[in-house]
Every structure is written in structure tokens, then in C-alpha cells.
Design an enzyme around this catalytic site. Sequence first.
Site, PDB file in Angstrom:
ATOM      1  N   TRP A   1      45.449  14.511  83.206  1.00  0.00           N
ATOM      2  CA  TRP A   1      44.759  13.970  84.728  1.00  0.00           C
ATOM      3  C   TRP A   1      44.231  12.780  84.511  1.00  0.00           C
ATOM      4  O   TRP A   1      44.558  12.123  85.816  1.00  0.00           O
ATOM      5  CB  TRP A   1      43.855  15.080  84.733  1.00  0.00           C
ATOM      6  CG  TRP A   1      44.295  16.478  85.066  1.00  0.00           C
ATOM      7  CD1 TRP A   1      44.147  17.454  84.112  1.00  0.00           C
ATOM      8  CD2 TRP A   1      45.253  16.915  85.991  1.00  0.00           C
ATOM      9  NE1 TRP A   1      45.003  18.491  84.683  1.00  0.00           N
ATOM     10  CE2 TRP A   1      45.712  18.222  85.884  1.00  0.00           C
ATOM     11  CE3 TRP A   1      45.818  16.237  87.080  1.00  0.00           C
ATOM     12  CZ2 TRP A   1      46.397  18.948  86.462  1.00  0.00           C
ATOM     13  CZ3 TRP A   1      46.729  16.953  87.874  1.00  0.00           C
ATOM     14  CH2 TRP A   1      46.999  18.321  87.746  1.00  0.00           C
TER      15      TRP A   1
ATOM     16  N   ASP B   1      36.261  12.056  87.076  1.00  0.00           N
ATOM     17  CA  ASP B   1      36.891  13.325  87.648  1.00  0.00           C
ATOM     18  C   ASP B   1      36.222  14.489  87.065  1.00  0.00           C
ATOM     19  O   ASP B   1      36.322  14.640  85.833  1.00  0.00           O
ATOM     20  CB  ASP B   1      38.432  13.071  87.180  1.00  0.00           C
ATOM     21  CG  ASP B   1      39.124  14.314  87.948  1.00  0.00           C
ATOM     22  OD1 ASP B   1      38.424  15.301  88.148  1.00  0.00           O
ATOM     23  OD2 ASP B   1      40.248  14.353  87.572  1.00  0.00           O
TER      24      ASP B   1
ATOM     25  N   LYS C   1      38.042  25.460  90.817  1.00  0.00           N
ATOM     26  CA  LYS C   1      37.923  25.841  89.258  1.00  0.00           C
ATOM     27  C   LYS C   1      36.099  26.481  89.116  1.00  0.00           C
ATOM     28  O   LYS C   1      36.303  27.613  89.023  1.00  0.00           O
ATOM     29  CB  LYS C   1      37.966  24.811  88.289  1.00  0.00           C
ATOM     30  CG  LYS C   1      39.417  24.366  88.285  1.00  0.00           C
ATOM     31  CD  LYS C   1      39.837  22.741  87.846  1.00  0.00           C
ATOM     32  CE  LYS C   1      40.965  22.319  88.284  1.00  0.00           C
ATOM     33  NZ  LYS C   1      42.225  23.207  87.835  1.00  0.00           N
TER      34      LYS C   1
HETATM   35  N1  PMP Z   1      41.571  16.694  87.843  1.00  0.00           N
HETATM   36  C1  PMP Z   1      41.589  17.548  87.009  1.00  0.00           C
HETATM   37  C2  PMP Z   1      40.678  17.627  85.859  1.00  0.00           C
HETATM   38  C3  PMP Z   1      42.267  18.776  87.358  1.00  0.00           C
HETATM   39  O1  PMP Z   1      42.294  19.780  86.280  1.00  0.00           O
HETATM   40  C4  PMP Z   1      43.288  18.858  88.792  1.00  0.00           C
HETATM   41  C5  PMP Z   1      43.889  20.025  88.704  1.00  0.00           C
HETATM   42  N2  PMP Z   1      44.178  20.932  87.897  1.00  0.00           N
HETATM   43  C6  PMP Z   1      43.373  17.669  89.227  1.00  0.00           C
HETATM   44  C7  PMP Z   1      42.705  16.717  88.908  1.00  0.00           C
HETATM   45  C8  PMP Z   1      44.363  17.619  90.280  1.00  0.00           C
HETATM   46  O2  PMP Z   1      43.813  18.663  91.419  1.00  0.00           O
HETATM   47  P1  PMP Z   1      44.481  18.911  92.659  1.00  0.00           P
HETATM   48  O3  PMP Z   1      45.531  20.156  92.201  1.00  0.00           O
HETATM   49  O4  PMP Z   1      43.204  19.551  93.406  1.00  0.00           O
HETATM   50  O5  PMP Z   1      45.181  17.626  93.234  1.00  0.00           O
END
Ligand code: PMP
Length: 367
Positions: free
Chosen positions: A105, A174, A198
Amino acid sequence: EKKQTINFGAGPAKLPQSVLCQAQKEFIDYNGIGISVLEMSHRSSDFSKIMNTTENLLRELLSIPDNYKVMFLQGGGSGQFSAVPLNLIGLKQDMCADYLVTGTWSSKAAKEAEKYGTVNVVHPKLESYTKIPDSSSWSLTAGASYVYYCYNETVHGVEYNFTPDTHGAVLVSDMSSNFLSRPVDVSKFGLIFAGAQKNVGCAGVTVVIVRDDLIGHALKDCPVVLDYKVQADNNSLYNTPPCFSIYIMCLVLNWIKNNGGVEAMETLSKKKSSLIYDIINSSNGFYTCPVDIACRSRMNLPFRVGKKDGDEALEKKFLDGASKLGMISLQGHRSVGGIRVSLYNAVTVEDTMVLANYMTDFLKENQ
Ligand code: PMP
């Protein structure tokens, strides 16, 4: 009788049963007003109350200082991979940002930021995403507009157990996959964002908490819906917000508050994750977690079964057996394989015990 299903998915993930029941009860007729939240104008007084309650709960749970704005935006965590550089990379004239890249990520976030300026990865590139490079090896850039990291890497199961020291530079985090699972000192951050799906609700809404002085620096070409100034000035109502997702978040925040707040969530997360890591650690290599002990995630626990790189046939047997007992979504992310257990706030100690007992039995029968 229907057997119990336990959802260990990485997100969208389990929600508290009481939240689902309340949403069901209020689905057709919210609070006696005769319509559903789904049908409500986002500018109605009833919806305003939901928005205000949601924001106030969040401020209370995280003790968010008054000089921070809270926004409820669309576009997910990935939308913020773009919004962060679009709004912040111009804070300093060098148009550059420092990134810590410790998993999928943060890697995606860094790649997106490269479209808008210079990205410096501040540490030696990792061969595998199983550790956090020691902070003595980081070289932060003097003119960087901000320093970015992902607090918990959902795919690799890597979680920081400290807040990066940026020597005064703006810190961006994040927190999508460990949001509200432990207290954080918001005043150390310039910006925090988290997708809801989550720990705090369902997909569709992303929380952004940003310090006032960082608002109003967007690049000229920043899309209007991603511009923090526009969204902050309009209390997240520049355009139609994800109303129902905000409402669900409101219910989840209430649930967290009524269950002891983020301190209690932290205690529970330690207890739950220890149950699983203890079995892995004492399995004589039958279960292996590749992540450094110092940064093993309390939220997402990846492991292999049978041998270090995973015995795929045995892992399939593990997943099939778990599924027969009602435990679902335990397969690792498609990019890494193996098993991944996600223990978000709504997953109970009892749920985790069912898995722990299964892991102990499976070990006995298959080692
Ligand atoms: N950051 C993290 C730590 C994630 O786990 C995720 C999705 N699993 C995201 C960003 C991306 O999020 P989204 O699918 O809502 O764009």
C-alpha cells in the site's frame, strides 16, 4: 440450524453484530421519520445530525485537537494516494515528498505521488516486505513537503510499533487497516486518512483528518472533489457524500465508545493477535510468519503452513477445514499466498479462540 460464520476477511470485513441489527431495524424507517437513510437528502437536518454525531464521536475517540479538520470523502484509500500529493506536495517549493515503502500500500501511494512531484524513498529498498528499516538508516530530505508512511500494511502484515520521527517535517499516515485499534497522538500528524471498510464501517467513505494550516495548498490541476480546502469549507458536502456509509460509521463509532474506546480495542487486539502468534511461535516451524517480531501486525496476520514457503496442498486443506467450521476469508492476498487472518475490532476473542483451537488441532493432525 445454521452454523455460525466467522469472517476473518481483510476488508470489507466483519462488522459488530449489534451494528448490523440496528441498521436493519432502522433501514426502512429511520428514527420514525418515515424514510430510510438511503433516501434522505444530504442537506436535511436529519442527515446533518448523523454527520455531526459521527464527527463528534471521532473527535472524542481520538481526542482530535481543535486545529484539525475531519472530512468524510469518497475515492477510498486509493483516492487519498492521489489527494495527498495533490494537496500537500506544493507545501514547499522543491515539490518533493519522502516515502517509507514497507509494503504494497505504501508502494502504491509512492507510485501515485510520482505523478505530481519528486518522490524520495528514504531507506534502502526492501528485498521483501517483512520488516521496517531501522530509523537510523533513513535519510530524510531537507526540502521535502511531507513524510508519508502506511501505519499497517494490510497485505504483508507489517505494523509500526512507533511513530516515525520526522524532525519536524509534516507526517502523513495511511491508517486504513488499523484505524481506531489503538490510541494515536493526532497532534504528531499533519494528516491521517483511513478507508472505513476494515475497522470502522463499510466501503464508500474515507476519513481524512488534517491540520488546518495544511489546507489550501492544492495544485492548480487538483480535481475539485479531492481539494481539501473545498471539502473542508463545505463540511464534506461540496457534493453528495456517501451518506449511508457515514451512517454505518456512526453506528460503529458508537459501538467502539460503548465498548471502552480505543484503549479497550488495543487491549483486545493484543489479546487476539497473541493467541494466534503464540501458536505460530510454538509450532516448531509448522506455521511460519515471515514478518519480524518487532513489527508483526495485530490486525493482519500472514502465515504459511507446513514449511517456510508454504505447502500449498496443506494450506488448501487448512482452508477447507476452516471453511467447514464456518471460518471464511482466511486465504492470503493473491500476491503473497498462504494464510492471512484479519483481526479487526469487530472480530471477538471468542471468534479468535475458534481459530486458535482449530490451528492447534490441525497441527496435531498434520505435522
Ligand atoms: N491502504 C491500505 C492500508 C489498505 O489496506 C487499502 C485497501 N485494502 C488501501 C489503502 C486502498 O483502499 P481502497 O480500496 O479503499 O482504495
